[in-house]
Every structure is written in C-alpha cells, then in structure tokens.
Write an enzyme that holds these catalytic residues in place. Sequence first.
Site, mmCIF file in Angstrom:
data_model
loop_
_atom_site.group_PDB
_atom_site.id
_atom_site.type_symbol
_atom_site.label_atom_id
_atom_site.label_comp_id
_atom_site.label_asym_id
_atom_site.label_seq_id
_atom_site.Cartn_x
_atom_site.Cartn_y
_atom_site.Cartn_z
ATOM 1 N N ASN B 390 0.818 -1.208 0.000
ATOM 2 C CA ASN B 390 0.000 0.000 0.000
ATOM 3 C C ASN B 390 0.856 1.265 0.000
ATOM 4 O O ASN B 390 0.984 1.937 -1.021
ATOM 5 C CB ASN B 390 -0.943 -0.041 1.215
ATOM 6 N N ASP B 391 1.492 1.544 1.128
ATOM 7 C CA ASP B 391 2.226 2.810 1.243
ATOM 8 C C ASP B 391 3.369 2.932 0.236
ATOM 9 O O ASP B 391 3.686 4.034 -0.202
ATOM 10 C CB ASP B 391 2.790 2.961 2.661
ATOM 11 N N VAL B 392 3.963 1.798 -0.164
ATOM 12 C CA VAL B 392 5.126 1.851 -1.057
ATOM 13 C C VAL B 392 4.738 2.166 -2.497
ATOM 14 O O VAL B 392 5.597 2.325 -3.347
ATOM 15 C CB VAL B 392 5.944 0.535 -1.016
ATOM 16 N N SER B 431 0.354 2.568 7.799
ATOM 17 C CA SER B 431 0.625 3.883 8.360
ATOM 18 C C SER B 431 -0.647 4.679 8.567
ATOM 19 O O SER B 431 -0.623 5.750 9.140
ATOM 20 C CB SER B 431 1.555 4.649 7.431
#
Lengths: 99, 466
Positions: B390-392, B431
Amino acid sequence: MIELTGFLALYIVMLTAFVGIEIISRVPVILHTPLMSGSNFVHGIVVVGAMIALGHAETTLGQIIGFIGVALGAGNAVGGYVVTERMLEMFKSSKGSKA
Amino acid sequence: MSDLISRDALDLFIQASYFIAVILFILGIKRMSSPVTAKRGIKQAGLGMLLAVVVTFFLPGMSNLLLIITALFVGSLLAWISARRVAMTGMPQMVALYNGMGGGAAATIGAIALYAGRDYDTVIMSLAVLGGLIGSIAFSGSLVAYAKLEGLVSKTMRFPGQQFVNALIFLGAIGTGAALLLVEGYPTGLITAFFVLSLLAGVTITMPIGGADMPVVISLYNALTGLAVAFEGFVLDNPAMIIAGTVVGAAGTLLTQLMAKAMNRPLSNVLFSGFGDTGGSAAEGTEGNMKETEASDAAITMAYAEKVIIVPGYGLAVAQAQHKLWEFCERLMERGVDVKFAIHPVAGRMPGHMNVLLAEAGVPYDLIFDLEEINAEFDEADVALVIGANDVVNPDARSKKDSPIFGMPILNVDYADNVLVVKRGRGTGFSGVENPLFFADNTQMVFGDAQEVAGKFIQGIKSLAD
C-alpha cells in the site's frame, strides 16, 4: 597475547570500520535480510569472550553471570547461523544453474 | 594438555587460529554480497566461528570447563531448535532475538569484569562500562522488538511526558556508569543499579516505537551489539572480538542508515516520535470512487498483457499466497507474458525480507528487481499488479507535500497502463495514510484475501486454456 592499546588500537578500529562499510556497500537489496542475519551471526564471536570471562570467573556470582553469558552467546552464534543458512538455501536462479 | 606442547607454541597456535577466524568472517560477509557466493560465505564464517570457539578452550588459565561446555550446549540446542522451526515470515523477529542474545552476552562480560573489581586501567574499565551499557540496551531492546513483532505485546505504549521519563532513565544509566569509574572499588550495589537502569532504558526506548519502524530498530541494535562486542573485546584483549565486532558495528550502522533513508524516516524520528505525529492530513478522505473488478477478469487482463510487473507486499506473505501467486506467474510466462517482480526496499518487514519470502515460494532471484532497477519500466508495462502493498505505491509520496510519507521513494505503478490492486478491505495501510492510487482512473481493485484471489487468478487463466 597481542596487546592492542593506545593509537595502535584506534588505527585498527578505524581501518576495520572502513572494511565493514566497504563490504556492505556492494550488497544488493535482495540480500539485505540474509546479510543482516549473517552479520548478526558474526558478532556471535561474543561467545568466545563469554567463554573467557566464565573461564576466569572465581566467585559464584561470576560463574552464574558467566554461564548465562556463554549460553546467550552460543544462542546468538548458532541461531544466527541456522536462520542465515536457511534463508540463503532458498535463493535460486531461473537459469537452473545450481548456485 | 599444555605439558605436551610448550606454552609459547600453543599461544602462537591460538593467536593464528583467531587470525584465520577473522579472515574467514570478513571473506564470508563479502561473499554474502552476491546470491551466487552467499551460501559459501555463511559456511566460511561458520567455520571461522567453530575454529575460534574450539581454540578458546586452550587459552591459559581457563577453568570452569564443565560449566562452559554445559552453557554452550544449552544455548546452542535451544537456538538450533527455534531457528529450525521458525517460518520465513518470522525471520525479522528471530534476527532480533538472536541479536539480543549477543548483546546480553556482551553485557555479561562487562558485568563479570566489574563485579570482579580487578584494577584494570581506566580506559579498559570505561570500555567495559560502555560495552555493558550498549549490550544491555541491545539485549532488552531487541527482546521488546521480538515480542512486538511476534505479537506478544500489541500495544504501542505512549504516555505524556514519556520522552522525559525515557531521557531520565537513559541519563541515570549513563550517570551510574560514570560513577562506577569515579568511585573507588566498584561497589556491588552501584554495579547492579547500572545494569538495571541500562536494561530498563532498552525497554523504554523500544516500547513507543511502532511496528513499521521495527526493521530500522533491529538493524540499529544489531550494529550496537557489534560495538558492544568490540568494546568487551578490548577488556579481554581478544582481537577476534575487536575486529568482528567493529566490522558488524560499522556495516550495521550503514545498513541502518540505508533502511531509514529508504523509509524516509530519519533515525531521530524513529527513536523519538511516533509515526503519523508529523502530519494532520492522514484523516482527510481522498475524493473519488474505487472501481472494483472480479479476480477472474483481472486474470484475463494479465493473460493478454505483454508485460506484467508484480509489486508484492507483506500482506501477500501474511496471507501465505506467495506459492499460488508464483504458480499463476508460471502460467502467465507459459503464455509468453513478460513477468517481473518489483520489490520496494522496505517491502516485508525489513529490506530484503520480501525476496526471502518469494525465494521460499520458488521465484528465481533474477526475476526480482529493486526500486531503482525497475521504476523506469512501469511506463512500458501493460499491467502493474499490486498485491498486499500500500504505502510503497502511494503517489502522494511524490507530490503531496503535507503527506506524512512525502519524500519516500515509491514504486511508480501508476505509470503502468492498468493497475490492479489486490486488497483485503477498503481501509488505509499500515501507516493509516490514504492512498489516491486506489481512486485513479487506470486502477481497478480486487477485494479479497490474497490467497483466495491468487487461487481465482489461476482458475481464470485455466479457463482460457480449456
């Protein structure tokens, strides 16, 4: 025995630190976890120090602490070795060559 | 035994053995820098360790031999069993655990030197204290990191004034350590207070750190243990410990910096603040709709693509879907699709962890590319398949200045013609940051457990073959 004292010791530490940085700077990201595990294994050399400390312990307290130290150090070395080897065993190339 | 051979010859033999062990360590770590030679590397380092341990028995004045052998046996056996049993997803916490043991062992060496109260010179005693402090922090800190990643402690403990309390404990440890060097005769109470405070400092420093930052912390403790080992090496006058410890200390420090940089989390932030404290924008919803698609349709899209880049994340490993995903990829490759895997530096729980998890499923390492190698290729890809990440892949990291993850290098999946995202639910990532990628025009979402979805992918592509 080798005496490492004063500036000689500082020079050796400095040079060794550069060696450590050089070694890791060429490692591809795919090997970072095994390498961290491998370097974790290498500081398992602490088991040797713990053996020496226990080998010279004279009081009961010293022997108890020393026993714990040797067991912990052995755990570091053996555990670090086994998990690193297990991880590296799995890396294969698609070209079929047994690396 | 020393009656048969002269003491001098034995000393020479022991020192030569330590020397060879150190060479084997350095060569071993160097060989671990390429997948082709890595297996030989660890074996060489292992040989060095065995040699160093065996010759240590022959040092002059060694007593308590039975105790030493028993302790070696107990520690090795427990570590061996646990290391054989652990699953690949559990590697980060096992590294933390074994690292903590090393830190603890270094601390015990300092403790024995201090409790014995021998009058070494001040420099040596300072190193004993410093090694004791660092080793203790690495020990208790690593155990907390282990407990957190293993899920034994789920709470991220934070309270007002925590940093002040932490600082107080840390300064207390340093203060008692300094007092030990100034006061005459190493009082037992003071030594005990020093070690208790040092151990406590490791716990309180690590408790508030969130799971996402743990890899950086484990790497830091790995480097610290190396340093502690080097310091205690000076106390015992053992060059093998000094050099091996320093190499690991230096290499580990660099690795920690690389990791922190890859995550866009300066080390000071990791240690002194919680994630998400920096920006208030996390709660804002992103406008737009997610477009949903069926797994079987997604499979067909990929089957007719020329080039598919797969971005796996830790979610994939949690669902144990690597094997099915790789089976699907093999079927794609049979159809002539160009399949590549793109790995973000922090995919998985630490850099390189995802590679290990993929390797376990049989994915060859030459299909796996890291961020710098592959980012230019997303432009030419027909499909980017994001699975469990997700965040990457959050484009906000490139463009949105007030995003908590702004500046973090990301995989540019949004540049591919089609983006398929496999995700368990609609929530935000690890996050808690909203991801506009999911709302983009060229993105389609496949909701479901990664393992089930990968199974449906295989069925989808099978239906084409029939």
